[in-house]
Design an enzyme around this catalytic site. Structure first.
Site, PDB file in Angstrom:
ATOM      1  CE  LYS A  20      -2.598   1.227   3.596  1.00  0.00           C
ATOM      2  NZ  LYS A  20      -3.733   1.499   4.515  1.00  0.00           N
ATOM      3  NE  ARG A 122      -5.164   8.414  10.350  1.00  0.00           N
ATOM      4  CZ  ARG A 122      -4.779   7.564   9.406  1.00  0.00           C
ATOM      5  NH1 ARG A 122      -5.639   7.149   8.488  1.00  0.00           N
ATOM      6  NH2 ARG A 122      -3.542   7.137   9.365  1.00  0.00           N
ATOM      7  CB  SER A 167       6.419  10.199  11.010  1.00  0.00           C
ATOM      8  OG  SER A 167       5.361  10.250  10.069  1.00  0.00           O
ATOM      9  CD  GLN A 169       1.174   8.722   6.988  1.00  0.00           C
ATOM     10  OE1 GLN A 169       0.606   9.648   7.542  1.00  0.00           O
ATOM     11  NE2 GLN A 169       0.585   7.556   6.799  1.00  0.00           N
ATOM     12  CG  ASP A 316       1.090   0.563   9.678  1.00  0.00           C
ATOM     13  OD1 ASP A 316       0.464   1.315  10.450  1.00  0.00           O
ATOM     14  OD2 ASP A 316       1.550   0.951   8.591  1.00  0.00           O
ATOM     15  NE  ARG A 347      -4.450   0.605  13.431  1.00  0.00           N
ATOM     16  CZ  ARG A 347      -3.787   0.678  12.290  1.00  0.00           C
ATOM     17  NH1 ARG A 347      -2.455   0.693  12.285  1.00  0.00           N
ATOM     18  NH2 ARG A 347      -4.442   0.728  11.142  1.00  0.00           N
TER      19      ARG A 347
END
Length: 428
Positions: A20, A122, A167, A169, A316, A347
């Site tokens: 992904k 988020r 991170s 991202q 993840d 989570r």
């Protein structure tokens, strides 16, 4: 200790969809690369397809040639057009954050980036703040540091940044902004996060220089041309069936064509330390990424101490690692993982709440949770919290135990692993 109730009668080979994280990036880098590109192995899950649809609104052409295979026609980054209407990324956190970074570096581009209810909860300040220091203009429409985001593209300036958290991202959003504006970026983090973006820059011929594994710089020119991208199988998706194969009785399972990027294989490191037997067959390299086939054998697992430096590479996979912990001698503990609270769901809360419903005596921390050896669990309804990894993790548990763990909604699974339930049904 909890015992699995299922046996695999003969060796199985199972397919896993494309990675992904890399699928998102093939869309972004195709958009940055003038001319025609081809993508093979693209994950046709809802998240990457949303990113693809958003860039189609900006003038990038996508023609589907076969399942997972696309021809991309891009006009070049300077010719991307302003979209009509909002760009809806659905549940794709990677898509919205990385795209916001790219668009922030394109002068005179204006767009509103949004998503579903889960995505709009988020945090986005983690990319908004450093990009603003580069001269970028990203604002939260509702003023709460979350999506929808209004991006007004501008000419960014060269920037040196040390990220407070590891991170991929954040790192990728800044890199894409720098490449869009053709400026220098120096970046440092405390732990190595996923480096797919850096690998793709190298693959396309960009200049990236490492001062250490966690400290590098990139500099122009970024004159990328269309090319052929090959997306390997997603290790995060494979993790569900790796854990299943380790815990089930009987014969091994082989999972082919899996991406084995060193920044992603923390899940294999942890499971091997827990006692799992996992072999890598036919190692190779495609588009800058390491790939191999995994042969996974039934194994007896035990509790280990998971070191803080491994957390970014397993963030993840922690939900499915937790399921492995239910079958492990001594139980399971995870900490230094506060980032879990900023995923598709919180989570930590999602896992703790559902484990408690199953009768597990679990202790919650601000940055993780812990439980000791589990001897039994009981039937319950699982709340997925609109989170695909929660749904898949407890589906694996239900299969291993033959318990009817009903779930409120499993549609979220299609965001990352279309066909997951069909494979799970047929595996044993």
């Amino acid at each position: 200790m909890l015992e699995p109730q299922i046996t695999i009668p003969s060796k199985k080979e199972i397919p896993v969809p494309g990675d992904k994280s890399i699928s998102h990036r093939t869309v972004l880098f195709s958009a940055l690369s003038e001319g025609k590109s081809q993508i093979q192995g693209f994950l046709e899950g809802e998240d990457p397809l949303r990113t693809m649809a958003c860039f189609a609104k900006m003038g990038v052409g996508f023609e589907k040639l076969a399942p997972g295979k696309y021809l991309v026609s891009a006009p070049g980054k300077q010719n991307l057009k302003n979209p009509e209407g909002e760009l809806d990324f659905g549940n794709a956190g990677t898509g919205i954050r990385l795209s916001a970074g790219l668009l922030a570096g394109l002068p005179n581009r204006i767009a509103v980036l949004t998503g579903d209810e889960s995505l709009c909860k988020r945090p986005m300040a983690r990319i908004m703040d450093p990009i603003s220091h580069m001269g970028g203009k990203i604002s939260s429409v509702n003023g709460n540091g979350r999506a929808p985001l209004r991006v007004e593209g501008s000419q960014l300036k060269s920037f040196t940044y040390k990220s407070p958290i590891a991170s991929a991202q954040i790192k990728s959003a800044l890199l894409l902004g720098a490449m869009a504006s053709d400026v220098y970026l120096e970046y440092e983090e405390d732990e190595l996060s996923r480096d797919h973006t850096e690998n793709m820059i190298r693959f396309l011929g960009g200049r990236i220089v490492h001062k250490s594994p966690i400290h590098f710089f990139v500099e122009p020119p970024y004159d990328f041309k269309g090319t052929s991208f090959i997306v390997p199988g997603d290790l995060s998706s494979a993790a569900f069936f790796i854990v299943f194969a380790l815990l089930a009785k009987g014969e091994p399972i082989q999972i082919n064509n899996i991406g084995l990027n060193p920044s992603r294989i923390g899940i294999l490191t942890v499971l091997r330390k827990m006692g799992g037997r996992i072999e890598v067959l036919n190692p190779r390299k495609e588009c800058g990424e390491e790939i191999g086939d995994l042969l996974v054998f039934p194994s007896k697992l035990k509790r280990i101490s998971i070191s803080e430096d491994l957390i970014p590479s397993i963030i993840d996979e922690i939900p499915i690692l937790t399921i492995a912990g239910l079958f492990s001698e001594g139980g399971f503990r995870i900490d230094h993982a506060k980032e879990l609270r900023a995923k598709e769901s919180d989570r930590i809360k999602s896992m703790v709440s559902n484990l408690q419903k199953l009768g597990v005596d679990v202790i919650e921390f601000e940055d993780g949770y812990e439980f000791y050896e589990v001897s039994e669990i009981h039937q319950s309804k699982i709340e997925t919290y609109m989170d695909h990894r929660i749904a898949m993790s407890f589906s694996i548990l239900a299969k291993l135990t033959n318990l009817n763990l009903t779930m409120d909604d499993t549609s979220w699974v299609d965001t990352s692993f279309p066909g997951f339930f069909e494979i799970l049904k047929d595996i044993a």
